[in-house]
Design an enzyme around this catalytic site. Structure first.
Site, PDB file in Angstrom:
ATOM      1  N   TYR A  99       0.830  -1.195   0.000  1.00 38.27           N
ATOM      2  CA  TYR A  99       0.000   0.000   0.000  1.00 38.27           C
ATOM      3  C   TYR A  99       0.870   1.252   0.000  1.00 38.27           C
ATOM      4  O   TYR A  99       2.075   1.187   0.244  1.00 38.27           O
ATOM      5  CB  TYR A  99      -0.948   0.018   1.207  1.00 38.27           C
ATOM      6  CG  TYR A  99      -0.268   0.331   2.520  1.00 38.27           C
ATOM      7  CD1 TYR A  99      -0.270   1.632   3.025  1.00 38.27           C
ATOM      8  CD2 TYR A  99       0.370  -0.657   3.259  1.00 38.27           C
ATOM      9  CE1 TYR A  99       0.354   1.931   4.232  1.00 38.27           C
ATOM     10  CE2 TYR A  99       0.987  -0.365   4.458  1.00 38.27           C
ATOM     11  CZ  TYR A  99       0.978   0.930   4.950  1.00 38.27           C
ATOM     12  OH  TYR A  99       1.600   1.225   6.136  1.00 38.27           O
ATOM     13  N   CYS A 100       0.233   2.393  -0.268  1.00 38.80           N
ATOM     14  CA  CYS A 100       0.911   3.696  -0.204  1.00 38.80           C
ATOM     15  C   CYS A 100      -0.071   4.700   0.395  1.00 38.80           C
ATOM     16  O   CYS A 100      -0.858   4.340   1.267  1.00 38.80           O
ATOM     17  CB  CYS A 100       1.411   4.127  -1.583  1.00 38.80           C
ATOM     18  SG  CYS A 100       0.102   4.405  -2.795  1.00 38.80           S
ATOM     19  N   ARG A 101      -0.067   5.921  -0.073  1.00 41.68           N
ATOM     20  CA  ARG A 101      -1.007   6.922   0.426  1.00 41.68           C
ATOM     21  C   ARG A 101      -2.351   6.831  -0.294  1.00 41.68           C
ATOM     22  O   ARG A 101      -3.392   6.719   0.315  1.00 41.68           O
ATOM     23  CB  ARG A 101      -0.440   8.337   0.288  1.00 41.68           C
ATOM     24  CG  ARG A 101      -1.335   9.411   0.924  1.00 41.68           C
ATOM     25  CD  ARG A 101      -0.871  10.809   0.616  1.00 41.68           C
ATOM     26  NE  ARG A 101      -1.020  11.152  -0.793  1.00 41.68           N
ATOM     27  CZ  ARG A 101      -2.154  11.527  -1.379  1.00 41.68           C
ATOM     28  NH1 ARG A 101      -3.249  11.631  -0.675  1.00 41.68           N
ATOM     29  NH2 ARG A 101      -2.186  11.798  -2.662  1.00 41.68           N
ATOM     30  N   ILE A 127      -3.493   4.303   2.215  1.00 39.81           N
ATOM     31  CA  ILE A 127      -3.806   4.427   3.632  1.00 39.81           C
ATOM     32  C   ILE A 127      -4.860   5.516   3.875  1.00 39.81           C
ATOM     33  O   ILE A 127      -5.531   5.497   4.906  1.00 39.81           O
ATOM     34  CB  ILE A 127      -2.524   4.670   4.467  1.00 39.81           C
ATOM     35  CG1 ILE A 127      -2.780   4.373   5.945  1.00 39.81           C
ATOM     36  CG2 ILE A 127      -1.975   6.069   4.221  1.00 39.81           C
ATOM     37  CD1 ILE A 127      -1.524   4.309   6.799  1.00 39.81           C
TER      38      ILE A 127
END
Length: 137
Positions: A99-101, A127
């Site tokens: 995952y990332c932002r 996130i």
């Protein structure tokens, strides 16, 4: 009506060709090089509950990770992933939940990892949409 027949035939041929290509991909594990799987965050949460040796990978920058991350995630910034195997990811067959932002960098990182031979990559977005626990260091 006759004008639509060639279009319908072309569409049917395309569906058949795509279907055959998908079947061919499944014939061999080596055909899956360069492939990752997009999953929902709910699916990721379910996978995180399992004791299967998975690793949660946050591909944001270290400063973003430090502001808050999913518990047990390791930080491997997308920008640091190149054509060499990352030191923090020694097992190319390990289940990776990435995952990332927002989901943009996680897709890029997942593709780069798949391209260098990782085989169990699950990308689940950003996130900013995460409803589970977030921890800070």
């Amino acid at each position: 009506m006759k004008k639509f027949i060639p279009i319908a035939l072309a569409a049917a041929a395309l569906v058949l060709a795509v279907g055959c290509a998908a079947e061919k991909k499944a014939e061999s594990d080596s055909d899956f090089k360069g492939v990752y799987i997009e999953i929902t965050q709910e699916e990721a949460k379910e996978m995180m509950k399992k004791d299967d040796g998975h690793l949660i990978v946050d591909v944001r920058r270290q400063d973003e990770y430090d502001e808050g991350h999913i518990p047990d995630a390791v930080c491997i910034p997308n920008e640091s992933i190149g054509t060499e195997q990352p030191e923090k990811l020694p097992d190319k067959e390990q289940i990776l939940l990435i995952y990332c932002r927002s989901g943009r960098r996680s897709k890029q990182a997942a593709q780069k990892l798949a391209d260098i031979g990782y085989t169990n990559i699950y990308e689940f977005g950003g996130i900013i949409d995460w409803t589970g626990e977030i921890v800070t260091d």
